[in-house]
Design an enzyme around this catalytic site. Structure first.
Site: not given
Ligand code: UD1
Ligand code: MG
Length: 451
Positions: A12, A14, A19, A85, A367, A427
């Site tokens: 994943l 996206a 931040r 996710t 050098a 030179r």
């Molecule tokens: C997620 C987990 C949480 C875990 C934590 C660990 C879920 C719902 N929660 O939370 O339990 O403790 O990771 O770090 O999975 N992403 C997408 N598309 C989306 C949403 C997210 O591609 O629609 C990707 C994000 O870019 C990232 C990853 O999924 O790489 C995780 O998403 P993020 O929003 O960071 O989840 P957390 O709140 O950290």
């Protein structure tokens, strides 16, 4: 046992980089000279993954390009809207539907995961689990999903926003990575709803769904360092520090001597041979190989370069891409080498630039020698023959060849080829006028100079 099972990784990647306060997609940030996405894909490859489906956001061109560079057979899927996710994983449905035995779900912003951990997750699938969750016990659990166990069995993952006070007190958290048995993965994923505080499709709900379907979910634990998720520049720096510790340790275990390991910066692909000595404060960019018994002295910077056996580099040397030093070469202080082969035993010990060149075996580059490789439009090559001697402060204007055993007088500007064994001097001839200085300013000669 996992060796015969096929494995697809869903990565994943996206967006999610707000931040970082940056124009660059988060997963393209480098740690130890390799993008976060590159680290994740490399771990998948090392854990025996046969393919990867990378899920990118609507403007994921650069991320897709990096995925292809790191793993040419990676498939790219787009998640048009960020709905959670589980929704992101389902963007790769066509790949999942092909039915690999093992399905690994990994976040692109969790670059420190070890291949051995992915292999442990796969092993649990091979033993019959339908779902494997990677758990850890963070120092500070804020923001993580909590793993809810009943009688030692994983029954649910609760996202912090949705957790009761009792659930928030659970120390065991979700690292984010999961493994699914391919046969049941789609059935589980498609049943996940979005009835939660954020209204997102949570991958973590896969645990409760699997249980309701009579499938087993298990937890594998790992250390916090491995599941660090990177959301800020400060976390990026912490991950860099953690990976550097690992790489230094591995280099020393492989037989390199790092005099002050905490001052040496390595890339994920740096290769240091046996009895290589690295003095304090050396930086290795990507693509560097150092053969046995070479010495890299303080304050040197190497990038896509090769250092042959027993060679000496630095202090204060800079090896740029395409620098290839053969055995026993000496490259000294303030010498820059780019796209050049320096053959065995050749020396350039002080203050030189050697670019787009070949320096023959045993040649001595004095050098201040400069290869003038660029005419403002194109780059040209300089060839220095075996055993040649280039006097100090010479400019070799490329394209130019200095024959084997030839000798270039100090301070020469060489614009045409020098045959083997010849002397070339280019030179102004020195002229001396006796008494001239004394006659020029008669008063100066009488009173001592003022400073
Ligand atoms: C997620 C987990 C949480 C875990 C934590 C660990 C879920 C719902 N929660 O939370 O339990 O403790 O990771 O770090 O999975 N992403 C997408 N598309 C989306 C949403 C997210 O591609 O629609 C990707 C994000 O870019 C990232 C990853 O999924 O790489 C995780 O998403 P993020 O929003 O960071 O989840 P957390 O709140 O950290
Ligand atoms: Mg996260």
């Amino acid at each position: 046992m996992t060796g015969t099972r096929s494995c697809l990784a869903i990565v994943l990647a996206a967006g999610g980089g707000t931040r970082m306060r940056s124009a660059q997609p988060k997963v393209l940030y480098a740690i130890a000279g390799r993008s976060m996405l590159g680290h994740v894909l490399e771990a998948v490859r090392k854990a025996g993954g046969n393919g990867a489906a990378v899920v990118v956001g609507p403007d994921g061109e650069a991320v897709a390009a990096e995925a292809k560079r790191a793993l040419p057979n990676a498939e790219i899927f787009r998640q048009a809207e960020r709905l959670g996710t589980a929704h992101a994983v389902l963007a790769a449905t066509p790949a999942i539907a092909r039915g690999a035995d093992d399905l690994l779900v990994i976040f692109g912003d969790t670059p420190l995961v070890r291949p051995t951990t992915l292999a442990r997750m796969r092993a649990a699938l091979a033993q019959g689990a339908a779902l494997v969750v990677l758990g850890f016990r963070p120092k500070d659990a804020t923001g993580y999903g909590r793993l809810v166990l009943e009688g030692g069995t994983l029954v649910a993952i609760r996202e912090e926003l949705d957790a009761s006070p009792a659930e928030r007190a659970i120390a065991l958290c979700n690292g984010g990575l999961m493994a699914f048995a391919g046969a049941t993965a789609l059935a589980v994923l498609e049943r996940i709803g979005n009835a939660n505080r954020k209204g997102e499709y949570y991958l973590t709900d896969a645990v409760a769904v699997a249980r309701a379907m009579g499938l087993t979910a298990v937890v594998i634990e790992t250390e916090e360092d491995e599941v660090r998720g990177i959301n800020t520049k400060a976390q990026l720096a912490e991950a860099e520090a953690a990976l550097q510790r690992r790489l230094r340790q591995a280099a020393m275990e492989a037989g390199a001597t790092l005099v002050a390991p905490e001052t040496v910066f390595l890339s994920a692909d740096t290769k240091l041979g046996r009895d290589v000595v690295v003095e304090p404060f050396v930086v290795f960019g990507p693509g560097v190989t150092v053969e046995d018994e070479a010495v890299i002295r303080s304050f040197s910077h190497l990038d896509r370069a090769h250092v042959g056996r027993g060679a000496q580099v630095g202090p204060y040397a800079r090896l740029r891409p395409g620098a290839r030093l053969q055995q026993d070469v000496h490259i000294g202080n303030f010498v820059e080498i780019k796209e050049a082969v320096i053959e065995a035993g050749a020396k350039a010990n002080h203050l030189s630039y050697i670019g787009d060149a070949t320096v023959g075996a045993g040649a001595n580059v004095g050098a201040g020698t400069i290869t003038c490789n660029y005419d403002g439009v194109a780059k040209h090559r300089t060839e220095i023959g075996k055993g040649a001697f280039i006097g100090s402060n010479s400019a070799l204007v490329a394209p130019v060849k200095i024959g084997d055993g030839a000798y270039v007088g100090s301070g020469s500007v060489i614009t045409s080829d020098v045959p083997a064994d010849a002397l070339a001097v280019a030179r102004g001839r020195q002229s001396v006028k006796p008494g001239w200085a004394r006659r020029r300013v008669p008063t100066k000669a009488k009173s001592p100079a003022k400073s």
